[in-house]
Design a protein around this motif. Sequence first.
Motif, mmCIF file in Angstrom:
data_model
loop_
_atom_site.group_PDB
_atom_site.id
_atom_site.type_symbol
_atom_site.label_atom_id
_atom_site.label_comp_id
_atom_site.label_asym_id
_atom_site.label_seq_id
_atom_site.Cartn_x
_atom_site.Cartn_y
_atom_site.Cartn_z
ATOM 1 N N LEU A 1 0.702 -1.064 -0.108
ATOM 2 C CA LEU A 1 -0.011 -0.015 -0.166
ATOM 3 C C LEU A 1 0.967 0.873 0.269
ATOM 4 C CD1 LEU A 1 -2.626 -1.334 2.766
ATOM 5 C CD2 LEU A 1 -3.111 -0.136 0.429
ATOM 6 N N GLU A 2 1.933 1.114 0.681
ATOM 7 C CA GLU A 2 2.627 2.361 0.389
ATOM 8 C C GLU A 2 3.545 2.681 -1.096
ATOM 9 O OE1 GLU A 2 5.486 1.244 3.727
ATOM 10 O OE2 GLU A 2 4.276 1.925 5.428
ATOM 11 N N ILE A 3 4.398 1.484 -1.387
ATOM 12 C CA ILE A 3 4.139 1.515 -2.843
ATOM 13 C C ILE A 3 3.799 2.144 -3.730
ATOM 14 C CG2 ILE A 3 5.378 -0.497 -4.208
ATOM 15 C CD1 ILE A 3 6.812 -1.650 -1.719
ATOM 16 N N ASP A 4 2.603 1.379 -3.473
ATOM 17 C CA ASP A 4 1.462 1.281 -5.155
ATOM 18 C C ASP A 4 -0.088 1.474 -4.567
ATOM 19 O OD1 ASP A 4 -0.008 1.525 -7.250
ATOM 20 O OD2 ASP A 4 0.905 0.372 -8.467
ATOM 21 N N PRO A 5 -0.116 1.890 -3.768
ATOM 22 C CA PRO A 5 -1.553 2.179 -3.156
ATOM 23 C C PRO A 5 -2.943 1.416 -4.374
ATOM 24 C CG PRO A 5 -1.215 4.198 -3.376
ATOM 25 C CD PRO A 5 -0.303 4.085 -3.836
ATOM 26 N N GLU A 6 -3.431 2.229 -5.351
ATOM 27 C CA GLU A 6 -4.372 1.849 -6.719
ATOM 28 C C GLU A 6 -4.194 0.719 -6.429
ATOM 29 O OE1 GLU A 6 -6.576 4.003 -6.888
ATOM 30 O OE2 GLU A 6 -5.749 5.065 -5.558
ATOM 31 N N ARG A 7 -3.086 0.057 -7.094
ATOM 32 C CA ARG A 7 -2.866 -1.617 -7.009
ATOM 33 C C ARG A 7 -3.114 -2.457 -6.256
ATOM 34 N NH1 ARG A 7 2.057 -3.894 -9.511
ATOM 35 N NH2 ARG A 7 2.168 -6.553 -9.937
#
Length: 411
Positions: free
Chosen positions: A232-238
Motif C-alpha cells: 500500500l505504501e509502494i502503489d496504493p491504487e494497485r
Amino acid sequence: MRSSAGRDLSGLRERIAGLLTHGDPESLDIAAALTGFLLDADDAQLLVAIYLAPQTPPTLRHRILGSFNALQFYTPAILPLTCTLIEGRFDDEAQFVAAYLADFGDMDARNAVIDWLSSQDLGTGSSSRRHYLDVLARDSAGKAAVIEFLRRSRENGHLVIDAGQLLLLAEAGDTWAQDELVRASYRYSGFDRGNAVTAIDFLREEEPQEAYFAARRLLVRHDLAVAADLMLEIDPERAGRELVERYGSAAPSLRLELERRLRVHLGGARLADLAAPLATSSRARDRTTAARLAAVIPPGVPLAWLGTLAGDISPNVQEAARDALRRRGLEASAMEHRALIRTSPKPLQWARLLTIFELVDPFFLWSRDDPSNLGDVLEALPFEFLDEAGQVRGQQLKQRGDAARKADKGH
C-alpha cells in the motif's frame, strides 16, 4: 525503570537521602539503584561525587551509570573515569557503557566510543545486540565509524546479517550489501527472516515495481500483514484492488489484518469506492466481501448499498451486512463518547475511554489520520490515562487477534 509522571516521589527522595547519609557500600548501592526510579535528570547530581570518588568500586560505578542512563543524565566530569570502564573491554558491561556515552554524552563522549570501536569487529568479545552501533549511526561521524567497523568485520571473515547493518552498508554504496538485500527481499527463512521487510523497503527506492512484487510474494507465501503495508505504501491504487480481492478468500486472522491496513492506508472514502462495485455483483461471495469491508469503513462515510445487502437473498451476505450495520453503529456511539470525554468528570472520562475501546478496533485508535484516533484526547487527559489506555489497547488487540485465529480453524 522510570517512575510514572504525577506520582509523589518525596518519600523515595527522603529514603535515597537517608541511604546516602549512611554512606556504607550497601546503602550507596541501594541509593544508586533507587535514583533511577526518579524522573528528573537533576536527581542524578547527588551521585556524581560518589561516582568520581577514588574509593568507589567498579560495580557501584556501573550501578550509578544505570541510573544516569535511566534519567538521561550526563556531565563531562565523568568522561575520563568512564572511559576506563570500556578500555580494552568488549563484554556486555562495556557495550552498555559505550551505548550510554554515545546516547547521552557530548561530542567528546561519542568520539571516545568511536575510538573504542576502531579496535574491534563483529567477532570481538560479546555477541550481544550492540546497541551502541545504532546510537552512533545517528550522525555522520558515527555512521562513518560504524560503516568502517562493518567493512572491517566482513574483511575479517565475520557475517554481517543484521538488516539495519546491511542497510547502512548498502546506502554507503557497498555492492555486496546491496546484493544481499535484494536476495533477502525474496526470502523469509534463516538469517533473512528478519531482513525481508528492510530489504524490500530498500529496494523500493530504486526498483519500486520489483519491491512491490517482492512484498506481494511475501504476503502470498507467508500471510504477513506488514507485506500489505509495503504494498500500500509502494502503489496504493494497485495494492487496494489486489488486497480487496485477497480479502475475499482470506482466513479470518489475515482478513482482520488486511481490513485494518486498507482503512488506515486508503481511508474510508477510497475503501468505500473499492467495495461499491462488489456490493452490486451477481456473485454472493463478492457481496459478502463488500459487506465485511463495510464494517471497517468509518460511520461518517455513507454506504447507501449496505441496507440493501442486509436484505440480500444470500444468508451469508445478510449476516455480514447486518454485522456491519451493528459495528458501524457501535463506532458511531464511540465517537459520541469521544466528543464528550474531555468535558466529563474524571471517573466518567475513564468509563467513556473504556467504552470506546470496547466499541472500536483499538488498531484504529492509535492510527494518526484515522477519524477515531485518540491522540488529541489522550493528550488532554491526565497522564495515567495514557499508560492505562496503552495496556487496555494491548489486551483488546490480543483478544481480537486470538478470536480471529480461533475462527481460522473453521475456515
